[in-house]
Scaffold this motif. Structure first.
Motif, PDB file in Angstrom:
ATOM      1  N   SER A  76       0.830  -1.211   0.000  1.00 32.67           N
ATOM      2  CA  SER A  76       0.000   0.000   0.000  1.00 32.67           C
ATOM      3  C   SER A  76       0.857   1.251   0.000  1.00 32.67           C
ATOM      4  N   GLN A  77       0.423   2.246  -0.779  1.00 30.75           N
ATOM      5  CA  GLN A  77       1.145   3.528  -0.794  1.00 30.75           C
ATOM      6  C   GLN A  77       0.455   4.550   0.099  1.00 30.75           C
ATOM      7  N   THR A  78      -0.862   4.551   0.078  1.00 33.71           N
ATOM      8  CA  THR A  78      -1.578   5.592   0.838  1.00 33.71           C
ATOM      9  C   THR A  78      -2.569   5.009   1.845  1.00 33.71           C
ATOM     10  N   SER A 119      -2.114  -2.499  -3.945  1.00 35.21           N
ATOM     11  CA  SER A 119      -2.442  -1.501  -4.957  1.00 35.21           C
ATOM     12  C   SER A 119      -1.369  -1.528  -6.038  1.00 35.21           C
ATOM     13  N   THR A 120      -1.540  -0.664  -7.044  1.00 36.55           N
ATOM     14  CA  THR A 120      -0.540  -0.458  -8.096  1.00 36.55           C
ATOM     15  C   THR A 120      -0.208   1.027  -8.125  1.00 36.55           C
TER      16      THR A 120
END
Ligand code: FMN
Length: 194
Positions: free
Chosen positions: A55-57, A102-103
């Motif tokens: 996950s980025q966010t 996610s991407t």
């Protein structure tokens, strides 16, 4: 019904698992055909599950925690882990490996998933023949490489011999419904596993 008090010093996942365990014990101890667990209840109890999130966010991380809560309340022993915190070589020992990722960028993994993503694409990756797995992708169909990272994980695990227990689900920006579908698919599939 005996249950763990809300102020007990446990995480929500641990409370879910303990409550499931107590419920199963009480049913077994009380005996009799009307109180014994049904075959499907008994068979879905207590599987060890590891949910890894990329996950980025924070979206995938929060869904991983929601999934753990739901699966824990059904009596499974669920561990939720940041992908950056796992030793890639230890992964094939996991019996039930659930991935939510996610991407980012142009079809790339989020930062915390990069190392594991690279490992699984490489020749160094071990065999996963004792692992059941499933992948939920979070993406945005405005991007050309929609859910590419989730696709990569799904394909790499299959290539390494892991058994896909439910189809890859590629969610768009509204991920609540696909997430619910993913969980429903998993619940059905787990009852056939034990
Ligand atoms: C800079 C940026 C790049 C992104 N690139 C992609 C992409 O290539 N493919 C895709 O399907 N989604 C892409 N997304 C959408 C995210 O995957 C989506 O917002 C997701 O819900 C984020 O989840 P997370 O908070 O767990 O990282 C991108 C989003 C941003 C902000």
């Amino acid at each position: 019904m005996l249950s763990i008090p809300p102020n007990a010093p446990f995480t929500p996942e641990q409370v879910g698992w303990l409550n499931g365990y107590l419920a199963a014990r009480i049913q077994v101890q009380s005996g009799g055909p009307s109180t014994a667990p049904t075959a499907s209840e008994a068979s879905t109890t207590g599987l060890p599950i590891t949910i890894l999130w990329g996950s980025q966010t924070g979206n995938s991380e929060s869904l991983a925690k929601r999934a753990a809560k739901s699966l824990g309340s059904k009596g499974h022993q669920v561990t939720v882990t940041d992908m950056a915190q796992v030793e890639p070589q230890s992964l094939p020992q996991i019996e039930n490996l659930f991935i939510i990722t996610s991407t980012y960028g142009d079809g790339e993994p989020p930062d915390n998933a990069a190392e594991l993503h690279e490992y699984l694409q490489s020749d160094k990756a071990a065999s996963f023949e004792n692992t059941n797995y499933t992948v939920l992708g979070l993406g945005d169909s405005e991007y050309p490489d929609f859910n590419q990272c989730a696709k990569d994980f799904d394909t790499a695990l299959e290539k390494r011999g892991a058994k896909r227990i439910t189809p890859l689900i590629e969610s768009d920006v509204d991920y609540d419904e696909p997430f619910d579908q993913w969980l429903a698919d998993i619940t059905e599939s787990l009852s056939a596993l034990a």
